[in-house]
Design a protein around this motif. Structure first.
Motif, PDB file in Angstrom:
ATOM      1  N   MET A   1      38.161  50.095  36.235  1.00  0.00           N
ATOM      2  CA  MET A   1      38.519  50.507  37.595  1.00  0.00           C
ATOM      3  C   MET A   1      39.943  50.160  37.965  1.00  0.00           C
ATOM      4  O   MET A   1      40.642  50.960  38.577  1.00  0.00           O
ATOM      5  N   VAL A   2      40.368  48.943  37.647  1.00  0.00           N
ATOM      6  CA  VAL A   2      41.684  48.518  38.106  1.00  0.00           C
ATOM      7  C   VAL A   2      42.710  48.470  36.991  1.00  0.00           C
ATOM      8  O   VAL A   2      43.887  48.248  37.231  1.00  0.00           O
ATOM      9  N   GLY A   3      42.286  48.652  35.745  1.00  0.00           N
ATOM     10  CA  GLY A   3      43.242  48.748  34.658  1.00  0.00           C
ATOM     11  C   GLY A   3      43.723  47.418  34.149  1.00  0.00           C
ATOM     12  O   GLY A   3      44.671  47.339  33.385  1.00  0.00           O
ATOM     13  N   ARG A   4      43.153  46.355  34.600  1.00  0.00           N
ATOM     14  CA  ARG A   4      43.536  45.042  34.105  1.00  0.00           C
ATOM     15  C   ARG A   4      42.417  44.090  34.459  1.00  0.00           C
ATOM     16  O   ARG A   4      41.550  44.403  35.276  1.00  0.00           O
ATOM     17  N   ALA A   5      42.463  42.937  33.866  1.00  0.00           N
ATOM     18  CA  ALA A   5      41.435  41.952  34.160  1.00  0.00           C
ATOM     19  C   ALA A   5      41.660  41.419  35.565  1.00  0.00           C
ATOM     20  O   ALA A   5      42.792  41.316  36.029  1.00  0.00           O
ATOM     21  N   VAL A   6      40.603  41.148  36.279  1.00  0.00           N
ATOM     22  CA  VAL A   6      40.770  40.589  37.611  1.00  0.00           C
ATOM     23  C   VAL A   6      39.999  39.288  37.729  1.00  0.00           C
ATOM     24  O   VAL A   6      38.973  39.091  37.087  1.00  0.00           O
ATOM     25  N   SER A   7      40.527  38.471  38.552  1.00  0.00           N
ATOM     26  CA  SER A   7      39.805  37.258  38.889  1.00  0.00           C
ATOM     27  C   SER A   7      39.102  37.531  40.195  1.00  0.00           C
ATOM     28  O   SER A   7      39.675  38.104  41.115  1.00  0.00           O
ATOM     29  N   LEU A   8      37.866  37.148  40.269  1.00  0.00           N
ATOM     30  CA  LEU A   8      37.129  37.434  41.489  1.00  0.00           C
ATOM     31  C   LEU A   8      37.218  36.276  42.477  1.00  0.00           C
ATOM     32  O   LEU A   8      36.540  36.260  43.483  1.00  0.00           O
ATOM     33  N   ASP A   9      38.078  35.313  42.145  1.00  0.00           N
ATOM     34  CA  ASP A   9      38.238  34.176  43.057  1.00  0.00           C
ATOM     35  C   ASP A   9      39.271  34.499  44.126  1.00  0.00           C
ATOM     36  O   ASP A   9      40.116  35.352  43.957  1.00  0.00           O
ATOM     37  N   ILE A  10      39.197  33.764  45.198  1.00  0.00           N
ATOM     38  CA  ILE A  10      40.246  33.853  46.198  1.00  0.00           C
ATOM     39  C   ILE A  10      40.555  32.414  46.590  1.00  0.00           C
ATOM     40  O   ILE A  10      39.655  31.597  46.750  1.00  0.00           O
ATOM     41  N   GLN A  11      41.830  32.104  46.657  1.00  0.00           N
ATOM     42  CA  GLN A  11      42.211  30.733  46.960  1.00  0.00           C
ATOM     43  C   GLN A  11      42.124  30.506  48.460  1.00  0.00           C
ATOM     44  O   GLN A  11      42.710  31.239  49.244  1.00  0.00           O
TER      45      GLN A  11
END
Lengths: 529, 343, 301
Positions: free
Chosen positions: A236-246
């Protein structure tokens, strides 16, 4: 045997924008086919083409092997396609059966044959366990039942392929489960379903195969049984994503908003909000979780002064504001990002500077004896446009030229620059692209760090879980839970949303972290690969 | 970032439709004239010279005063997204009050004139408030109530000047003459002090709409009322204010005609020239925009005076100008780009 | 004596009611299909004028009615096409049409008949009043039906026809759907523009009849602005009835009655300037009394 639906090389351009750049899609008979993609990935365009709403510039559509041209929704319906839109298209004043047979009424002489119609509808409902009262007025029905009416509408028109556009967005988890059962029953009957969603877990639970779109093209075709959440997200986004939010720790301060025993009555007299109580402290984000239509809009409007309340108190920093006008509340320190930016949050034909000043226009810095100080207004607007990166030609351009994300930035800029003690953010990221989502989330957290009290309403559970320090759950106009975010889990809140007790087994979740796996991408924070 | 002139640009977008509509209305009117056996060119030449030839200019300006006034009556609410269709009734209320008050004051002269005009403005403003009250507290659409309120005002005024207030020295349905000292001073020819007063009112509206906070709020409410309310603008208070001012201007127009031209209330004297409908059409033509409305008002006034000349020279009835104006407005309504912010 | 009084009053009521009733039925149809028709007044005026033209030159009342129907149909085209294909502003179109009707009929009155104000001539043939002797002796029906025009009878029948059309036929179901949720109707293959155009034009025929009744029904005369607000009162009836034809008819009966009362008061010596405003004052009072209950809100833009 030919596929139920086969789409080859669909291209659709809107001026310079390529919404669909050669899309291929194959849906077999008897399968649930997921369509995933971010906002703006081209899903809606593709669905509109399939349903005959818009015409492709190039490409072909085959149904059961036969080439078709779909010039209108009616064409699509005749060819066995059915669509359930996210916003229902029902006639509230008409009965269930009238809604379903509309346009294809059985007649006896000159008269609509109600008996035959009712029987046909009841028979269909029975067959797919879509229980409805055929004589009920649609306006009186709950969201879940209305959705069944929409599905029955398509089935009555003998739809072989059903397009469901974000069907679970308005449902409680329990209703969503029931919908999944209906979907399985439909494919068991040999029909096919195109299931458009952005909720990862649902797509993995329900579908047989998934087509992922990005930038108007298909980025992946996946077998659900052999894929993983990470793989879908990457496509979907074309790269790895972190699902965390600081979410850094902020010391909370004094009580800013205190609502007690608040009740709100609707025009016809039934209660939209009953006996609601909540407090928001400085430096704290309080999230209100709830399925749409459970009273959160009315609660927020009552706090903002746009709706009269029937009882209870609303105190801002100790001052009762329940009887004050919208303007007076704003002066005392209430900022409000409304849910509907186009019809409430902005005036389309007015310029950006006019839109950015509303609510401030009577401040000393912008007027003398009622005379508007144009230079200052323009300077202010220009500063906000730069600071919030609003892509607009100049401050005097009407805002009806802006995209959703940019328009939302205008609203957010105006409301956050109020320096208000209380910020009410209602669905602040709905329908905007991932860049704007990230930007708005960052801004809200910055305001929190500055010691503002923020009341957040969102239909995205993941957004609530990621941003909030405390979470309230609203159900049928009552606040049924008040949890620190570390005690909140998706399962527990999901149960509460549907009116359950919330006594789901505790799930391990780190403090100040969104539970993983996140059910949606809308709060995903991007990280370079 | 490009350098732009927003006012110019806005005018630019609006101008073509307005101009084309006016031209097209003249073409349609020409066809009507042809089909009724008249020569359109002769008629239109008489129309233009009737309006603009030097001897007729003071007449045109005198006619323009009430037309521009009634244009403002319609334009101000229109700018805020409201419709005041009750201009005629408010005009009559103002004229009637201005005709009665001087007869009952113990003194005459400047003070009497001011008091009479103030009374006319307040009475007409209050009458207009009835429609605002209906919409705000009873939910009755103002465009219906303001229109229906015309009939009682006109009927009662007509009754009063025919019976209780009738000037018994004449056979006509009209009230008694106002003393000489209580009349508005004349300037040139038919022009009296009322004309500069109306110019001042028009300029005040132009300034208010463009340069003040209230004007900004007025415009934003007109573009999107929900947005205005959300931003803290008190819509009800604004509606009362707008309607009072709108009705008040109608009352002012009535008092100027009565104190400056008729010197008494003549039954149907204020309504027969159709100042109200003409002003309303001028305001619609300009979308309530202040300078445009005033310009449209002047234009329509010139057309009507020209119509008088045309009727004299060619025997084409002057009501043709009314037809041309209505066709212009109809074309504008059909072809001007629609606003989409209210779905 | 009191019996005679009530009989005359009743007949006057029914006579006054006919144009308003026809206009409000047209208004109901337009409202149901989603077009707020404020041009009723102008449509009726055009009908009234051309009915006189048709009757005068055509030599029969029937020609008058036919001329009225055609004229109103043509006159309504800008409304029908403007609110659909052209996406014009409905309220502005209606206001323009009303003013156009007023100006155009005045203009044509001077051009065609060479008079201003009022035109009456023996050559204008009125619509015959039906005097059914066989009904004369039936107590109520006899009074109700004596000396009414065929248009009046037709208007009564149309109450039922409109109700049946709206609530029993497939066309009515679709028409109501188009008015309530045009997007939903369109998605189900119902052509919204076509339904609106046909309904607005079809309903304009009722206004042609209303106009003809006005100028040829009671007296054979046309005078400038002779509709005198009847179209607006019909619109109020539509709003009060929330677009239900039966309730609209009831409201029209009330308004017809106030009109008759006005005439009655005039005949006992009250000045007509005051009696003429009775219908409007009563209409205003009725809306204010009713307003708490029904939500007849309508905001421009």
């Amino acid at each position: 045997m030919a596929a139920a639906l086969e789409v080859r090389g669909i291209v659709k351009r809107y001026g310079a924008l390529v919404a669909n750049a050669g899309v291929d899609l194959v849906v077999e008979r008897g399968e649930i086919h997921g369509i995933m993609g971010e906002n703006g990935a081209g899903k809606s365009t593709l669905m509109n083409i399939l349903y005959g709403v818009t015409q492709p510039d190039a490409g072909e559509i085959r149904l059961g092997g036969a080439l078709v041209r779909l010039r209108s929704p009616l064409d699509a319906i005749r060819n066995g396609l059915g669509m359930v839109h996210q916003a229902f298209r029902l006639f509230d004043s008409l009965s269930v059966w009238e809604n379903i047979v509309f346009g294809r009424e059985p007649v006896r002489g000159w008269v609509v044959d109600g008996r035959t119609a009712r029987a046909a509808v009841a028979e269909l409902a029975e067959r797919f366990s879509l229980s409805v009262n055929v004589d009920a007025r649609v306006g009186d029905l709950s969201v879940g039942v209305r959705q069944r009416v929409e599905i029955l509408k398509a089935l009555y028109r003998e739809a072989r392929i059903l397009i469901l556009d974000e069907p679970t967005a308005v449902l409680t988890p329990r209703e969503a489960d029931a919908l999944a059962d209906v979907m399985r029953a439909l494919v068991a009957d040999g029909r096919s379903i195109l299931f458009v969603t952005h909720k990862l877990r649902e797509v993995l639970d329900v579908t047989d195969r998934i087509t992922v779109m990005r930038h108007g093209a298909v980025s992946a075709r996946l077998e659900t049984a052999r894929t993983s959440e990470q793989e879908v997200v990457r496509a979907m986004v074309g790269r790895a994503v972190s699902l965390d939010i600081q979410r850094p720790d902020v010391a909370t301060g004094d009580v800013v908003l205190e609502v007690d025993h608040l009740s709100v009555k609707m025009e016809h007299g039934h209660s939209a909000v009953s006996d609601a109580g909540l407090t928001v402290h400085a430096g704290e984000i309080v999230g209100i979780a709830g399925v749409a239509g459970n009273g959160q809009s009315e609660l927020i409007e009552a706090i903002a002064g746009l709706r009269r309340h029937a009882g209870g108190t609303i105190r801002l920093r100790g001052t009762e504001i329940g009887g004050l006008s919208v303007g007076a509340r704003r002066r005392l320190g209430v900022a409000y990002i409304p849910e509907d930016r186009a019809t409430v949050g902005t005036a389309g034909r007015a310029s950006a500077s006019e839109n950015l000043i509303l609510g401030f226009q009577r401040r000393r810095e912008f007027q003398r004896w009622g005379h508007l100080l144009h230079e200052r207004v323009l300077g202010w607007a220009q500063r906000l446009i730069v600071r919030y990166d609003v892509r607009i030609r100049d401050a005097q351009t009407p805002v009806d030229t802006l995209s959703g994300g940019n328009l939302q930035k205008v609203v957010v800029a105006r409301e956050l620059e109020h320096q208000a003690a209380l910020i009410i953010a209602e669905q602040p990221t709905r329908g905007v692209d991932i860049g704007a989502i990230e930007f708005i989330h960052r801004k809200l957290l910055e305001e929190r760090a500055r010691g503002r009290a923020i009341l957040l309403v969102s239909a995205e559970l993941s957004e609530i879980l990621a941003l909030s320090d405390r979470i309230l759950v609203i159900y049928e106009g009552r606040i049924v839970a008040n949890l620190p975010s570390r005690e909140a889990s998706e399962e527990r809140i999901g149960s509460l949303l549907a009116g359950g007790s919330g006594d789901a087994p505790p799930v391990e979740a780190g403090p100040l972290r969104a539970p993983s796996p996140a059910p949606s991408l809308s709060d995903a924070k991007l990280r370079d690969p | 970032m490009s350098f732009t002139f927003p006012h110019l640009r806005r005018a630019h977008r609006r101008l073509p439709t307005a101009l084309w509509s006016i031209l097209a209305s003249f073409v349609v009117g020409g066809l009507v004239l042809l089909s009724t056996g008249n020569n359109p060119l002769t008629a239109y030449r008489a129309l233009v010279s009737g309006a603009l030839s030097l001897p007729n200019l003071p007449d045109t300006l005198n006619w323009a005063m009430p037309v521009v006034g009634m244009t403002l009556v319609a334009a101000i609410p229109l700018r805020a997204g409201m419709l005041n269709l009750g201009g005629d009734g408010q005009l009559v209320v103002g004229g009637l009050v201005a005709a009665i008050v001087p007869l009952h004051l113990p003194f005459t002269g400047f003070a009497a004139i001011i008091i009479s005009m103030a009374a006319a403005i307040i009475a007409a403003g209050l009458y207009a408030l009835l429609a605002a009250w209906g919409e705000i507290s009873r939910g009755i659409p103002m465009l219906i109530s303001s229109l229906l309120l015309n009939y009682p005002a006109v009927g009662v005024a007509s009754y009063l000047v025919r019976f209780p207030l009738r000037d018994t020295t004449s056979n006509l349905p009209q009230s008694a003459m106002i003393p000489l000292d209580d009349r508005l001073p004349a300037l040139v020819g038919p022009l009296n002090v009322g004309a500069p007063v109306m110019i001042a009112v028009a300029l005040a509206y132009v300034w208010f709409e463009r340069r003040t906070v209230g004007g900004l709020e007025l415009r934003l409410s007109g573009i999107n009322a929900r947005f205005a309310r959300y931003g803290g603008i008190h819509l009800a208070r604004q509606a009362y204010g707008v309607m009072f001012v709108s009705g008040g201007i109608a009352g002012l127009v009535g008092s100027i005609i009565v104190l400056g031209s008729h010197f008494r209330f003549i039954d149907d004297g204020l309504l027969a020239p159709s100042f109200g409908p003409t002003g309303f059409m001028a305001a619609l033509l300009a979308g309530g925009q202040p300078l445009g409305s005033v310009a449209a008002g002047l234009f329509f006034a010139a057309m009507q005076i020209g119509g008088v000349g045309m009727q004299r020279d060619t025997e084409v009835p002057r009501v043709l100008t009314m037809v041309l104006q209505a066709i212009t407005i109809l074309l504008i309504a059909l072809f001007r780009r629609q606003r989409t912010d209210r779905e | 004596m009191s019996n005679l009084f009530s009989v005359i009053l009743l007949q006057a009521t029914l006579q006054a009611m006919t144009p308003i009733l026809l206009a409000s039925l047209a208004g109901v149809l337009c409202a149901r299909v989603g077009v707020f028709n404020m041009a009723l007044e102008g449509q009726m005026l055009v009908g009234a004028f051309f009915a006189v033209v048709g009757s005068y030159y055509g030599g029969s009342a029937l020609a008058g009615v036919a001329a009225a129907l055609v004229a109103v149909l043509v006159f309504t085209l800008p409304l029908a096409l403007g609110t659909t294909w052209l996406r014009g502003d409905n309220i502005s179109i209606c206001i323009a049409l009303n003013l156009l009707a007023s100006g155009l009929t005045s203009f044509l009155l001077r051009i065609v008949f060479g008079v201003s104000g009022t035109f009456s001539d023996p050559a204008i043939l009125p619509i015959v009043k039906l005097r059914w002797l066989w009904l004369r002796n039936i107590p109520v029906a006899g009074i109700l039906t004596w000396a009414q025009t065929p248009i009046t009878f037709l208007s009564w029948a149309l109450i039922g026809v409109v109700w049946f059309l709206l609530f029993r036929t497939p066309i009515g179901l679709r028409l109501r759907g188009v008015g309530e949720r045009p997007d939903a109707a369109q998605a189900l293959g119902v052509d919204v523009s076509r339904y609106r155009i046909v309904t607005v034009l079809g309903s304009s025929l009722l206004l042609g009849l209303a106009g003809a009744q006005l100028s040829l029904g009671t007296v054979s005369v046309f005078s400038e602005d002779m509709t005198a607000g009847r179209g607006w009162i019909a619109l109020v009836a539509v709003m009060l009835a929330r677009s239900d034809p039966l309730w609209a008819a009831a409201a029209c009966l009330l308004f017809g009655f106030t009109d008759a009362i006005g005439l009655r008061l005039q005949s006992i010596g009250l000045p007509n300037q005051l009696t003429d405003i009775t219908p409007y004052v009563i209409t205003l009072i009725v809306i204010v009394l009713n307003s708490g209950r029904s939500s007849i809100r309508l905001r421009m833009r």
